[in-house]
Motif scaffolding. Structure first.
Motif, PDB file in Angstrom:
ATOM      1  N   LYS A   1      34.623  59.058   2.129  1.00 32.33           N
ATOM      2  CA  LYS A   1      33.692  58.728   0.377  1.00 32.33           C
ATOM      3  C   LYS A   1      32.527  59.159   0.811  1.00 32.33           C
ATOM      4  O   LYS A   1      31.820  59.344   1.137  1.00 32.33           O
TER       5      LYS A   1
ATOM      6  N   TYR B   1      29.380  60.239  -1.856  1.00 31.75           N
ATOM      7  CA  TYR B   1      28.997  59.794  -2.542  1.00 31.75           C
ATOM      8  C   TYR B   1      27.525  60.729  -3.801  1.00 31.75           C
ATOM      9  O   TYR B   1      26.798  61.783  -2.708  1.00 31.75           O
TER      10      TYR B   1
ATOM     11  N   ALA C   1      30.049  58.255   2.670  1.00 32.48           N
ATOM     12  CA  ALA C   1      29.815  56.555   2.746  1.00 32.48           C
ATOM     13  C   ALA C   1      30.340  56.435   3.449  1.00 32.48           C
ATOM     14  O   ALA C   1      30.536  55.607   5.224  1.00 32.48           O
TER      15      ALA C   1
ATOM     16  N   THR D   1      32.041  49.956   1.999  1.00 32.82           N
ATOM     17  CA  THR D   1      32.260  51.278   0.567  1.00 32.82           C
ATOM     18  C   THR D   1      34.218  51.357   1.379  1.00 32.82           C
ATOM     19  O   THR D   1      34.937  51.311   0.568  1.00 32.82           O
TER      20      THR D   1
ATOM     21  N   LYS E   1      35.515  48.697  -0.594  1.00 31.68           N
ATOM     22  CA  LYS E   1      35.858  48.394  -2.067  1.00 31.68           C
ATOM     23  C   LYS E   1      36.757  49.588  -2.234  1.00 31.68           C
ATOM     24  O   LYS E   1      37.457  50.248  -2.887  1.00 31.68           O
TER      25      LYS E   1
ATOM     26  N   GLU F   1      31.005  54.539  -9.374  1.00 33.69           N
ATOM     27  CA  GLU F   1      29.608  54.744  -8.583  1.00 33.69           C
ATOM     28  C   GLU F   1      28.070  54.491  -9.665  1.00 33.69           C
ATOM     29  O   GLU F   1      27.122  53.867  -9.286  1.00 33.69           O
TER      30      GLU F   1
END
Lengths: 421, 265
Positions: free
Chosen positions: A12, A14, A47, A73, A76, B263
Motif C-alpha cells: 500500500k 500512500y 505503508a 493499514t 484496513k 484515504e
C-alpha cells in the motif's frame, strides 16, 4: 472456505498530501483509476510493503510492531476499507472490523436507530438486526438508554453499544484494532469473553495490539511488522519476545550510540545483540547427561555461554513449549529475584528441577540471555529438545506426584500405592 | 451500471439512511416534518405578496406569477440542495467510510433521495395553491400534474450523476463546495426559472438559454405542474438524454475515484 484470509504480495502506497502535483495525480486517477501510478519515490509513502499472509479459518493472528509499522493499514486492507496498491487480498466470508467503536453513530438519533444503521452497514438485514436487538442491548448494558439520542450516552455506553453491534453481526472474520483498551476493566473482560466465545465457534481473528500479553493470550500466531515489512512471524509468544527484544534494543541504542544493534542469527528462531552468546544447551539427570528423562525425576538444564562484549545487566531465561507451540512454563533469573553481579567470560549456568513433573512427551526449550528490560543478547528458540517418559500416558503437560484418598466410604479393589506407576 | 447494482443491493440501507437523514434534521425541533411543508409555504407566501404588490411582472404564460415562480423553484431547490449537500456528504460520513466497510456511493444517493423526499413533501403546497387559483378563476388547474413523476426522472438522474461526481471530487478538493455554490447561482439565472424562454427577445441570449440542458428539464416539469400541457417530444428527449448522460458521466467519475476516497476523507 469461510474465514480464510490470504494476502499475496500486498503493498500500500500512500500519496503524500502535497498541494503540488494534486491535479497531476487526479489526472492519473481519471485516466487509469489509480492515484499512485507513476508517482516518484519521494512522492509516495510505502505503508505496507509486499506482505504475504495466510490465515486459516478459525486461526487467531496478531499483528504487532511499533507505531507506524503498517499494522492498522494492513488491517484496513484485509477489511476492504482500503484497496491495495499492489498484490491481492482474498477474504472469504463476512468481515467485521472493530477499528473504532461506535464510529458510525450519529449523535442526534437514538441508540436503536444507530444500531439498525450500523447492523445493516455490517451486512445484516433489517429483520436480523431487529431480532438481535435485545441481545445487543443486554450486552451493551444500556437499558432504557437505547431509545435516547446517542449524544446523551456516556463514553462507556457508547463503546459498549459499538462493540455489541459489531459482534452481533456474526462475522466469519473479526478484525480488531486496539479497541479493547478503550473501556473500563469490566468492559475489557466482557469483550474478551465474547471474543473467546467467538473463537470457539470458529471465527477467524486478526488483532492489532500493543499489549503483548494480550497478544500471547489471544493469538496463536503473530506477525511482527516494521516499516511495513514483515520482520518475523511465528508463534505468538516467540514473536512477541522478538519484538520486545527489538524495542529494548532500540531504547538501549537511544541511550548510548555505542550499543551494538540487534542482529538476527537465524531467521525467526534466533536473534540478539551477540554481546553474550549461548554455546550449547543440554540436560542431565542426577549428574548424567541425558536427552530422555523419566517424569518426576531430577533434571538439570545446562546453558553454556561465552561473553563477546562485557555486559553488566544480564539474566538467563527458559521457556518450555510443546512442539505444537503450547506454552508449558517459563522462568528467568530476574523473575526469580536474582540480581546480576558479575558475568564470567565463559561458563555454564544450570537450572535445576528436583522433580520434573511433566507429562510424557516431547518438549522444546527456548533459552535466552537478556537484559532486564528485555533486550536480548542471544534469544534462541527451540534451542534444545527433551523427551519425558512415563509408564502411564498422562494427558496434558503436568504429571505431578499425587495420591487419591477417602474418608473411609470409598474402597478400591487394589491399591497400587504410588500413582506414578 | 455497477453503481445501480450496488445501490439496489443496499436499498434497505439507503432507505434507513434517508430516514436517518430526515430524522436527524428535524430532531429536537417542535414541528418536525412540518418544516418540509412550512418552508415552501413561507416561500410561496412571500412571493405572492411581493409579486402582486411590489413588482407585477407581465410575462406571457407566467400568470399568476407567484404560482409560476413557485412551480419552477420547487425542482430547482431539490436540485441545488442535493448538489450542495453532495459536496460535503462523503466528508461528513468520513468516519463510516474509514472505519466501517461500506460502499461510498450510497452517501450521494442518500443525499439526493432525502432532498427528493423534501420535494415530494412540498408538492401538497403547490397542489393546494393550484387548486386555490383554479377556484378563484385565475389559472386553470393543470391536470397534467399527475404525470409529474415522469418529469422527475430526468431531474433525479441529472442530480444523481452530478452528486456522484461532485461528492467524489469534493473529497480531493474542498474548494468544490464553493465552486458548486457559485455555479448553481449562475445556472439559476441561466435557466428559465424566474422567467420564460419565450419572454427572451435577444437572439444570442435566447440561443444560449436554449443550449442549456437544464432549460429542457425545467420546461418539462413546469409544463406539467403549471401550464397544464405536455412538453413536446424533443423537449422530453433532451431532458431524458441529459439525465442519462450526466448520470453515466458522474458514475464513471465516481468509479474512477472510488478507491482513492477513503484515504482522502
Amino acid at each position: 472456505m469461510k474465514g480464510h484470509v490470504r494476502l499475496d504480495g500486498v503493498s500500500k502506497v500512500y500519496r503524500r498530501l502535497a498541494r503540488r502535483g494534486r491535479l497531476q495525480s487526479l489526472k492519473g486517477a481519471l485516466l487509469h483509476g489509480d492515484l499512485v501510478r507513476g508517482l516518484k519515490a519521494s512522492e509516495g509513502f510505502v505503508a505496507v510493503d509486499h506482505v504475504d499472509l495466510d490465515v486459516a479459518p478459525g486461526e487467531a493472528v496478531a499483528l504487532i510492531g511499533p507505531n507506524g509499522s503498517g499494522k492498522s493499514t494492513l488491517l484496513k486492507l484485509i477489511s476492504g476499507i482500503l484497496k491495495p496498491t499492489r498484490g491481492t487480498v482474498d477474504v472469504d466470508g463476512r468481515v467485521t472490523a472493530l477499528i473504532e467503536l461506535g464510529a458510525g453513530f450519529h449523535p442526534e438519533i437514538t441508540g436503536r436507530e444507530n444500531v439498525l444503521i450500523n447492523g445493516m452497514l455490517l451486512g445484516l438485514t433489517r429483520p436480523e438486526v431487529e431480532a438481535k436487538l435485545d441481545e445487543i442491548v443486554r450486552f451493551a448494558d444500556i437499558g432504557e438508554f437505547i431509545d435516547q439520542p446517542v449524544k446523551t450516552y456516556s463514553s462507556g455506553m457508547f463503546v459498549r453499544l459499538g462493540f455489541a453491534v459489531s459482534v452481533a453481526a456474526d462475522p466469519d472474520i473479526l478484525l480488531i484494532d486496539e479497541v479493547l483498551a478503550v473501556g473500563d476493566a469490566a468492559f475489557t473482560r466482557r469483550s474478551l469473553d465474547q471474543i473467546a466465545r467467538m473463537r470457539r465457534e470458529g471465527v477467524t481473528l486478526i488483532i492489532v495490539s500493543h499489549d503483548l500479553d494480550l497478544v500471547a493470550h489471544l493469538a496463536d500466531r503473530a506477525v511482527y511488522l516494521r516499516h511495513g515489512r514483515v520482520i518475523a512471524k511465528g508463534l505468538a509468544d516467540t514473536t512477541a519476545a522478538r519484538y520486545r527484544s527489538d524495542v529494548a534494543g532500540d531504547e538501549a541504542a537511544d541511550r548510548s550510540a555505542a550499543a551494538s544493534s540487534v542482529r538476527v542469527v537465524e531467521e525467526g528462531t534466533r536473534w540478539g545483540t551477540g554481546d553474550v552468546e549461548i554455546l550449547d544447551v543440554g540436560f542431565s539427570s542426577c549428574g548424567v547427561p541425558m536427552r530422555v528423562v523419566p517424569s518426576g525425576t531430577d533434571c538439570t538444564v545446562h546453558i553454556a555461554y561465552k561473553v563477546n562484549h562485557p555486559v553488566s545487566d544480564f539474566g538467563f531465561g527458559l521457556a518450555w513449549h510443546k512442539p505444537d507451540g503450547t506454552v508449558v512454563g517459563g522462568h528467568n533469573t530476574f523473575l526469580d529475584g536474582l540480581v546480576p553481579g558479575r558475568l564470567g567470560e565463559r561458563g555454564e549456568v544450570r537450572c535445576h528441577y528436583p522433580a520434573l513433573d511433566l507429562a510424557p512427551g516431547d518438549y522444546v526449550l527456548d533459552v535466552a540471555i537478556h537484559a532486564r528490560e528485555g533486550l536480548a543478547y542471544d534469544y534462541w528458540c527451540q534451542a534444545a529438545r527433551l523427551r519425558v517418559t512415563s509408564a502411564v500416558e498422562w494427558p496434558g503437560v503436568w504429571a505431578p506426584e499425587h495420591r487419591w484418598e477417602s474418608d473411609g466410604s470409598v474402597f478400591f479393589e487394589a491399591d497400587t500405592g504410588s500413582s506414578r506407576g | 451500471m455497477d453503481i445501480f447494482r450496488v445501490l439496489w443491493r443496499h436499498r434497505a440501507l439507503v432507505v434507513v439512511l434517508v430516514r436517518k437523514e430526515l430524522a436527524a434534521r428535524y430532531r429536537a425541533s417542535l414541528l418536525g416534518y412540518f418544516w418540509s411543508l412550512l418552508n415552501p409555504l413561507m416561500l410561496l407566501a412571500v412571493y405572492a405578496v411581493v409579486f402582486t404588490t411590489v413588482f407585477r411582472p407581465r410575462m406571457a404564460g407566467a400568470q399568476p406569477y407567484a404560482l409560476f415562480l413557485f412551480a419552477g423553484l420547487l425542482p430547482w431547490l431539490f436540485f441545488s440542495g442535493a448538489l450542495l449537500d453532495a459536496a460535503i456528504t462523503l466528508v461528513d460520513n468520513g468516519p463510516l467510510l474509514a472505519k466501517v466497510v461500506c460502499p461510498a456511493e450510497i452517501f450521494p444517493a442518500v443525499t439526493v433521495l432525502s432532498h427528493l423526499v423534501h420535494h415530494v413533501l412540498a408538492l401538497p403546497v403547490l397542489l393546494v395553491a393550484l387548486a386555490g387559483c383554479a377556484m378563484a378563476g385565475w389559472h386553470p388547474f393543470p391536470w397534467t400534474i399527475v404525470l409529474l413523476p415522469l418529469a422527475l426522472i430526468p431531474w433525479i438522474l441529472t442530480a444523481g450523476g452530478l452528486a456522484l461526481g461532485i461528492s467524489a471530487l469534493a473529497v480531493h478538493f474542498r474548494d468544490i463546495r464553493d465552486l458548486v455554490a457559485n455555479l448553481l447561482n449562475l445556472l439559476f439565472f441561466g435557466t428559465p426559472i424566474i422567467y420564460t424562454l419565450n419572454g427572451i427577445h435577444v437572439g444570442w441570449l435566447w440561443h444560449m438559454l436554449r443550449l442549456n440542458p437544464m432549460t429542457s428539464l425545467i420546461r418539462v416539469y413546469r409544463s406539467l405542474a403549471f401550464t397544464g400541457h405536455i412538453a413536446g417530444p424533443l423537449e422530453w428527449a433532451i431532458a431524458m438524454a441529459t439525465g442519462v448522460i450526466v448520470w453515466l458521466a458522474g458514475a464513471w467519475l465516481f468509479g474512477r475515484l472510488r478507491d482513492t476516497l477513503v484515504e482522502a476523507v
